[in-house]
Design a protein around this motif. Structure first.
Motif, PDB file in Angstrom:
ATOM      1  N   ALA A 151       0.831  -1.205   0.000  1.00 27.07           N
ATOM      2  CA  ALA A 151       0.000   0.000   0.000  1.00 27.07           C
ATOM      3  C   ALA A 151       0.863   1.252   0.000  1.00 27.07           C
ATOM      4  CB  ALA A 151      -0.920  -0.005   1.214  1.00 27.07           C
ATOM      5  N   GLU A 152       0.405   2.252  -0.713  1.00 27.92           N
ATOM      6  CA  GLU A 152       1.131   3.521  -0.763  1.00 27.92           C
ATOM      7  C   GLU A 152       1.115   4.188   0.612  1.00 27.92           C
ATOM      8  OE1 GLU A 152       2.808   5.198  -3.181  1.00 27.92           O
ATOM      9  OE2 GLU A 152       2.633   3.426  -4.466  1.00 27.92           O
ATOM     10  N   PRO A 153       2.253   4.729   1.077  1.00 24.86           N
ATOM     11  CA  PRO A 153       2.244   5.438   2.364  1.00 24.86           C
ATOM     12  C   PRO A 153       1.359   6.677   2.280  1.00 24.86           C
ATOM     13  CG  PRO A 153       4.324   5.783   1.202  1.00 24.86           C
ATOM     14  CD  PRO A 153       3.576   4.727   0.436  1.00 24.86           C
ATOM     15  N   ALA A 154       0.711   6.984   3.378  1.00 23.25           N
ATOM     16  CA  ALA A 154      -0.190   8.141   3.417  1.00 23.25           C
ATOM     17  C   ALA A 154      -0.066   8.790   4.785  1.00 23.25           C
ATOM     18  CB  ALA A 154      -1.628   7.704   3.163  1.00 23.25           C
ATOM     19  N   PRO A 155      -0.319  10.101   4.880  1.00 22.08           N
ATOM     20  CA  PRO A 155      -0.268  10.772   6.183  1.00 22.08           C
ATOM     21  C   PRO A 155      -1.358  10.248   7.099  1.00 22.08           C
ATOM     22  CG  PRO A 155      -1.128  12.243   4.497  1.00 22.08           C
ATOM     23  CD  PRO A 155      -0.638  11.034   3.778  1.00 22.08           C
ATOM     24  N   PHE A 156      -1.131  10.402   8.397  1.00 21.72           N
ATOM     25  CA  PHE A 156      -2.044   9.867   9.403  1.00 21.72           C
ATOM     26  C   PHE A 156      -3.469  10.346   9.207  1.00 21.72           C
ATOM     27  CE2 PHE A 156      -1.115  14.000  11.051  1.00 21.72           C
ATOM     28  CZ  PHE A 156      -2.241  14.357  11.780  1.00 21.72           C
ATOM     29  N   TYR A 157      -3.650  11.603   8.807  1.00 18.32           N
ATOM     30  CA  TYR A 157      -4.996  12.171   8.753  1.00 18.32           C
ATOM     31  C   TYR A 157      -5.825  11.604   7.609  1.00 18.32           C
ATOM     32  CZ  TYR A 157      -2.599  15.345   5.471  1.00 18.32           C
ATOM     33  OH  TYR A 157      -1.845  15.874   4.452  1.00 18.32           O
ATOM     34  N   LYS A 158      -5.188  10.952   6.640  1.00 22.70           N
ATOM     35  CA  LYS A 158      -5.934  10.285   5.579  1.00 22.70           C
ATOM     36  C   LYS A 158      -6.313   8.862   5.967  1.00 22.70           C
ATOM     37  CE  LYS A 158      -4.193  12.850   1.569  1.00 22.70           C
ATOM     38  NZ  LYS A 158      -3.550  12.717   0.232  1.00 22.70           N
ATOM     39  N   LEU A 159      -5.596   8.295   6.923  1.00 17.58           N
ATOM     40  CA  LEU A 159      -5.811   6.902   7.321  1.00 17.58           C
ATOM     41  C   LEU A 159      -6.694   6.769   8.557  1.00 17.58           C
ATOM     42  CD1 LEU A 159      -2.145   5.605   6.935  1.00 17.58           C
ATOM     43  CD2 LEU A 159      -4.010   5.405   5.278  1.00 17.58           C
ATOM     44  N   GLN A 160      -6.685   7.779   9.412  1.00 19.84           N
ATOM     45  CA  GLN A 160      -7.394   7.701  10.687  1.00 19.84           C
ATOM     46  C   GLN A 160      -8.642   8.575  10.620  1.00 19.84           C
ATOM     47  OE1 GLN A 160      -3.245   8.026  12.824  1.00 19.84           O
ATOM     48  NE2 GLN A 160      -4.740   7.338  14.342  1.00 19.84           N
ATOM     49  N   LEU A 161      -9.752   7.937  10.259  1.00 24.42           N
ATOM     50  CA  LEU A 161     -10.999   8.655  10.015  1.00 24.42           C
ATOM     51  C   LEU A 161     -12.120   8.190  10.934  1.00 24.42           C
ATOM     52  CD1 LEU A 161     -10.888   8.571   6.103  1.00 24.42           C
ATOM     53  CD2 LEU A 161     -10.096  10.407   7.608  1.00 24.42           C
ATOM     54  N   ILE A 162     -11.787   7.378  11.934  1.00 27.96           N
ATOM     55  CA  ILE A 162     -12.799   6.869  12.859  1.00 27.96           C
ATOM     56  C   ILE A 162     -12.372   7.226  14.282  1.00 27.96           C
ATOM     57  CG2 ILE A 162     -13.940   4.820  13.777  1.00 27.96           C
ATOM     58  CD1 ILE A 162     -13.580   3.489  11.083  1.00 27.96           C
ATOM     59  N   ARG A 163     -13.299   7.809  15.032  1.00 26.90           N
ATOM     60  CA  ARG A 163     -13.007   8.172  16.417  1.00 26.90           C
ATOM     61  C   ARG A 163     -14.041   7.578  17.357  1.00 26.90           C
ATOM     62  NH1 ARG A 163     -16.436  11.988  18.554  1.00 26.90           N
ATOM     63  NH2 ARG A 163     -17.484  13.415  17.089  1.00 26.90           N
ATOM     64  N   GLU A 164     -13.693   7.579  18.602  1.00 27.90           N
ATOM     65  CA  GLU A 164     -14.609   7.109  19.636  1.00 27.90           C
ATOM     66  C   GLU A 164     -15.573   8.220  20.031  1.00 27.90           C
ATOM     67  OE1 GLU A 164     -11.307   4.165  21.744  1.00 27.90           O
ATOM     68  OE2 GLU A 164     -11.563   6.239  22.408  1.00 27.90           O
ATOM     69  N   ARG A 165     -16.798   7.850  20.347  1.00 28.78           N
ATOM     70  CA  ARG A 165     -17.753   8.847  20.845  1.00 28.78           C
ATOM     71  C   ARG A 165     -17.336   9.316  22.238  1.00 28.78           C
ATOM     72  NH1 ARG A 165     -22.707  10.614  19.526  1.00 28.78           N
ATOM     73  NH2 ARG A 165     -22.917   9.049  17.888  1.00 28.78           N
ATOM     74  N   GLN A 166     -16.990   8.377  23.097  1.00 30.77           N
ATOM     75  CA  GLN A 166     -16.475   8.676  24.428  1.00 30.77           C
ATOM     76  C   GLN A 166     -15.215   7.849  24.624  1.00 30.77           C
ATOM     77  OE1 GLN A 166     -17.651  10.960  26.525  1.00 30.77           O
ATOM     78  NE2 GLN A 166     -19.386  11.486  25.213  1.00 30.77           N
ATOM     79  N   SER A 167     -14.113   8.486  24.986  1.00 30.69           N
ATOM     80  CA  SER A 167     -12.839   7.780  25.062  1.00 30.69           C
ATOM     81  C   SER A 167     -12.463   7.441  26.495  1.00 30.69           C
ATOM     82  CB  SER A 167     -11.722   8.635  24.435  1.00 30.69           C
ATOM     83  OG  SER A 167     -11.941   8.794  23.045  1.00 30.69           O
ATOM     84  N   LEU A 168     -11.819   6.274  26.651  1.00 27.40           N
ATOM     85  CA  LEU A 168     -11.277   5.817  27.917  1.00 27.40           C
ATOM     86  C   LEU A 168      -9.769   5.712  27.793  1.00 27.40           C
ATOM     87  CD1 LEU A 168     -13.780   2.894  28.686  1.00 27.40           C
ATOM     88  CD2 LEU A 168     -13.966   5.288  29.382  1.00 27.40           C
ATOM     89  N   ASN A 169      -9.070   5.789  28.936  1.00 24.84           N
ATOM     90  CA  ASN A 169      -7.628   5.593  28.900  1.00 24.84           C
ATOM     91  C   ASN A 169      -7.296   4.106  29.017  1.00 24.84           C
ATOM     92  OD1 ASN A 169      -7.769   4.887  31.649  1.00 24.84           O
ATOM     93  ND2 ASN A 169      -7.086   6.891  32.352  1.00 24.84           N
TER      94      ASN A 169
END
Length: 278
Positions: free
Chosen positions: A130-148
């Motif tokens: 796979a072609e390398p890509a910056p983090f912001y193109k690969l990380q498009l899913i976040r948690e609604r509420q985050s835990l440590n």
């Protein structure tokens, strides 16, 4: 804005550009002995006149001392009004598009505000071709509420009106004057988009470097950096860190299941902003 960074070459330029484009007037950045090209990247921003660069080579993660120094410098030398204390992997997102405008709306009787953080999942597994890509193109899913890492709610961060005697806590979670914590109500129109885990190598390096630096610090107690210490002791030292990383990463089936319940959210705001600003 103050930043303390060490070996963040994959993200630091995006962090600086984003915040300058969204209302930050000036950054004071302390580089903590980076060896991966971060320092050289920071030096490239100096001609803009919008950054002050400090260097702190001691690897003992003396965060409260170093950030407090930057906070007081901003108050006394730069005539700052509001101070944001961020990390290289945090993007402070203003609802109206401008951090300055949001902070100008804070009630006059509030001297600080609390900002919640939301973690983005690590990038999904990709083939070696796979072609390398910056983090912001690969990380498009976040948690609604985050835990440590210990299963507790992810603590937020604080920003505050500048003061020459302000004292910032380890972790940038609170600020005090004369030994008294400044009350920080929740700011609902700013949130932090958090990208703490961008690749396995980056994650492993952060846990090892960060925890071992904390262990060298004679000022702090073991409660400081407890999440890093937990992952270091329970996973890295037991040769289970890669399995822990893959658990954070999630398989496609698990991602889709949590997306369907709303526990995970597709969020491409940062990707669109950084692509637009390039």
């Amino acid at each position: 804005m103050t930043l303390l960074c060490r070996d963040e070459v994959d993200i630091i330029a995006s962090t600086i550009r984003f915040h300058l484009d969204h209302g930050v007037d000036h950054l004071i950045i302390t580089d903590n002995g980076s060896v991966d090209g971060t320092l050289e990247t920071l030096q490239g921003f100096l001609p803009s006149g919008k950054m002050t660069l400090l260097q702190e080579p001691r690897h003992d993660h003396n965060q409260a001392v170093w950030v407090t120094r930057m906070a007081r410098m901003a108050a006394t030398e730069l005539n700052a009004d509001w101070l944001i204390h961020g990390d290289a992997d945090e993007f402070w997102w203003p609802a109206c598009g401008n951090l300055k405008a949001e902070l100008q709306c804070v009630p006059a009787e509030w001297d600080a505000v609390h900002i919640e953080r939301r973690n983005f999942l690590p990038p999904p597994q990709r083939s070696d071709s796979a072609e390398p890509a910056p983090f912001y193109k690969l990380q498009l899913i976040r948690e609604r509420q985050s835990l440590n890492s210990q299963g507790l709610p992810l603590p937020g961060k604080v920003c505050h009106r500048a003061h020459p005697e302000a004292e910032v806590s380890d972790g940038n979670h609170s600020v005090s004057l004369a030994g008294e914590f400044i009350h920080a109500p929740l700011a609902k129109d700013i949130e932090i988009l958090h990208f703490p885990t961008r690749s396995y190598d980056q994650f492993a390096r952060k846990i090892r470097q960060g925890t071992e630096a904390l262990m060298r610090n004679t000022r702090i107690t073991v409660e400081v950096g407890s999440t890093w210490r937990h992952v270091y002791e329970e996973y890295l030292q037991r040769d289970r860190l890669e399995a822990y990383y893959h658990k954070l990463q999630m398989c496609q089936q698990d991602r889709e299941a949590l997306l369907s319940t709303g526990a995970l959210i597709v969020d491409d705001r940062l990707c669109r902003a950084l692509q637009r600003d390039r």
